[in-house]
Design an enzyme around this catalytic site. Structure first.
Site, mmCIF file in Angstrom:
data_model
loop_
_atom_site.group_PDB
_atom_site.id
_atom_site.type_symbol
_atom_site.label_atom_id
_atom_site.label_comp_id
_atom_site.label_asym_id
_atom_site.label_seq_id
_atom_site.Cartn_x
_atom_site.Cartn_y
_atom_site.Cartn_z
ATOM 1 N N LYS A 279 7.603 -34.526 14.299
ATOM 2 C CA LYS A 279 7.817 -35.607 14.491
ATOM 3 C C LYS A 279 6.629 -36.110 14.580
ATOM 4 C CE LYS A 279 12.226 -35.919 16.995
ATOM 5 N NZ LYS A 279 13.006 -37.051 17.652
ATOM 6 N N GLU A 365 28.745 -38.233 22.870
ATOM 7 C CA GLU A 365 29.299 -39.613 23.408
ATOM 8 C C GLU A 365 30.673 -38.897 24.125
ATOM 9 O OE1 GLU A 365 26.962 -41.057 20.008
ATOM 10 O OE2 GLU A 365 28.077 -39.473 19.955
ATOM 11 N N ARG A 393 33.066 -43.347 19.018
ATOM 12 C CA ARG A 393 33.101 -42.037 18.873
ATOM 13 C C ARG A 393 33.722 -41.120 20.147
ATOM 14 N NH1 ARG A 393 27.671 -38.890 16.620
ATOM 15 N NH2 ARG A 393 29.515 -38.414 15.014
#
Length: 630
Positions: A279, A365, A393
């Site tokens: 990243k 989730e 979700r």
């Protein structure tokens, strides 16, 4: 040296370049993107990490005929730049500009919208099957981050990968949570090219045919191959799902990526390529702090992000984080749960102070909610910090695992309502409507920071599931009282009374973030304002009282009108046989695009002026005679 990037309007232009030119293009693309995002804000670290991978994919595959599904979609800025949207990058996440995520309506190169994570393998598998049934030769490619791989949906899709047997279906794991040292990278490059080559694939196939007549020998050979390969790469898991595992390879080395992708392109059946990236690659500030540079606002490229010197109002996420630490200090049973949103939900300090009571379950989730239910079932006090759009979700778990068993789980629902630059995919419009119909649920909406703190404490004291919703960003700037006290359950409060001289008395029933603009509107039209505080249980006594003392009711919420808080008020009046005009104001029944949150709310008529205008329009005859009407 010629500018290569400006000559690329489509991937076909890219494919005309010589491979020796690609490193220069990589540098130009990364520089262009960095300068662009610094002017607009947006996701930066994830995009800096996929520049080489993006170039390699479009260089090797025939896009848009071949399908690429990016997951999560916030890593698609290089993809957008290379697919005809370079000159529109200055409009990124701006009103009427391009989205920060893939959008099918925006470009034929955006094969599938992926602003929520872990959907790419399912979608790409569906595309592979569709191509087969329609007798179309094309590759379907899912590019999925290591974070997105933590979700159960990704594994559900891989469990079904047998349906893609013999089809050109590729999953690329973009693993940016580790690094490759140069020696290991060189070895991986050689092994990965070997394993992805036709000779290796043909040898495996040929050996399988040769050993078909001797099953014990075939099984022994399979085990030996698996063991030998497993010593070099973590292949076993993915190969058990039916993939041919390749990698890991250095995702910033085009001399690795392109030959491997070209080899994979000619293999049959499901392929799994493990690519390791970093990243923030190529920008030292982002490499040093990829979290800070994950989704920055505007910044100076040379100086990097600087801390603001002027004090800012606390955000609701900060208010939540401070409350959670205080609650945990007072009660050892309090635990905090987040589905991969530690920073966004304000839980960094909680993790530092209470590391054994902090649980980041990854982008999962559904698991987060049922995990919380299990904790509650055995006497703990779980607090689930979750964005409104992500709570969608876990709806089945919310009903089946929490509400039906009446377990005391607290849901701290962040980003409720309009969210701004992330657009329609992250819009928190629906939580009030989908929570309100669930038995045993208590639902509160905070109108300011202090009320948010006290509502969270109130929720924690309940023996039932309880939810507190609050918007994105800073609050109103009110004083936050350190002492925590419970709010009377199901009771609102009247903040302003209409003048007795008004010929048509209007009562505005406001919920959460709409209380402040409702008060502003009431000053313009001389109306009563109630801060309802609770959506469930609704303060029906206050609703009936206001109905009995006023000529019309107006409800306002930062959520969808259908089935929301306003509907609850109308249902309460209907149940009592009260026949009174009711105007329900809220977010419209269409998707709200990205833009400045205050401007978006004003466009929806949910600022003070817009609320007053809607009320005047609905009751224009009576209000024309109102003494307080300017």
């Amino acid at each position: 040296m010629d500018d290569l990037l400006s000559s690329i309007d489509t991937p076909s232009d890219l494919r005309h370049l010589h491979r020796r030119d690609l490193p220069q293009l990589t540098h130009e693309l990364r520089t262009f993107m960095l300068n662009s995002v610094s002017q607009t804000g947006g996701h930066l670290s994830p995009n800096l990490g996929v520049v080489e991978l993006t170039i390699a994919l479009h260089y090797v595959f025939d896009t848009p005929h071949d399908r690429i599904v990016w997951d999560v979609g916030h890593q698609t800025y290089p993809h957008k730049i290379l697919t005809g949207r370079r000159t529109r990058m200055h409009t990124l996440r701006q009103p009427n500009g391009i989205s920060g995520f893939p959008m099918r309506a925006e470009s034929e190169y955006d094969a599938f919208g992926t602003a929520h994570s872990s959907t790419s393998i399912s979608a790409a598998l569906g595309m592979a099957i569709a191509a087969k049934l329609q007798k179309v030769k094309r590759h379907s490619i899912a590019v999925i981050g290591d974070g997105a791989m933590t979700a159960g949906m990704a594994f559900e899709a891989m469990n079904n990968v047998g349906a893609a047997k013999g089809m050109p279906f590729i999953v690329i794991l973009n693993d940016n949570d580790m690094s490759i040292s140069p020696p290991v990278g060189a070895l991986n490059r050689y092994l990965s090219r070997l394993m992805s080559g036709r000779f290796y694939a043909a040898t495996r196939t040929g050996a399988g045919h040769a050993l078909n007549f001797a099953p014990p020998m075939r099984e022994l050979a399979r085990r030996l191959e698996s063991h030998a390969k497993g010593m070099i790469v973590p292949a076993t898991l993915f190969e058990e799902f039916g993939f041919n595992y390749i990698g890991p390879i250095d995702g910033h080395d085009l001399e690795s990526l392109i030959p491997v992708l070209e080899n994979i392109k000619h293999l049959h059946g499901p392929q799994f390529l493990h690519v390791v990236t970093k990243k923030g690659h190529g920008y030292s500030f982002a490499e040093g702090d990829p979290v800070l540079y994950h989704g920055p606002g505007k910044f100076d490229v040379k100086e990097g992000i600087k801390a603001s010197e002027t004090p800012q109002k606390k955000t609701y996420s900060q208010v939540f984080g401070e409350w959670l630490c205080d609650a945990a200090e007072r009660d050892s049973r309090v635990v905090g749960i987040t589905p991969a949103m530690r920073e966004g939900s304000g839980m960094v300090e909680f993790e530092k102070r209470f590391p054994h009571r902090y649980f980041d379950v990854g982008i999962a989730e559904q698991h987060a909610v049922t995990f919380a239910a299990g904790l509650a079932a055995d006497g703990l006090k779980p607090v689930v910090a979750i964005y409104s759009t992500f709570l969608q979700r876990a709806y089945d778990q919310l009903i089946h695992d929490v509400a039906l068993q009446n377990l005391p789980v607290v849901f701290a629902i962040d980003r409720a309502g309009v969210v701004g630059a992330d657009g329609a995919t992250h819009l928190g419009s629906y939580d009030l409507a989908f929570l309100r119909c669930i038995p045993n649920m208590m639902i509160m909406a905070a109108s300011n920071e202090n009320e948010c703190r006290q509502m969270l404490y109130t929720a924690l004291q309940q023996a039932t599931p309880a939810a507190v919703r609050y918007p994105r960003g800073a609050g109103t700037g009110v004083e936050i009282i350190k002492e925590m006290t419970t709010i009377p359950i199901g009771k609102g409060q009247t903040l302003r009374h209409a003048s007795q001289l008004s010929k048509m008395r209007i009562a505005i029933l406001a919920f959460g973030s709409m209380v402040e603009p409702a008060v502003g509107a009431a000053e313009l039209i001389d109306a009563t304002v109630a801060n309802m505080r609770f959506i469930k249980p609704l303060d029906t006594d206050l609703v009936r009282h206001l109905a009995a003392t006023h000529d019309a009711i107006v409800t306002i919420e930062e959520g969808c009108v259908m089935g929301g808080a306003g509907s609850a008020c109308a249902e309460a009046l209907f149940a009592r046989g009260v026949n009174l005009p009711v105007l329900q104001l809220g977010l419209p029944d269409h998707l709200i695009d990205h833009g400045d949150p205050l401007k978006l709310l004003a466009d929806c008529g949910l600022d003070s002026a817009g609320i007053a205008k809607s009320i005047r329009k609905r009751f224009q005859i009576a209000l024309s005679e109102n003494v307080a009407n300017p």
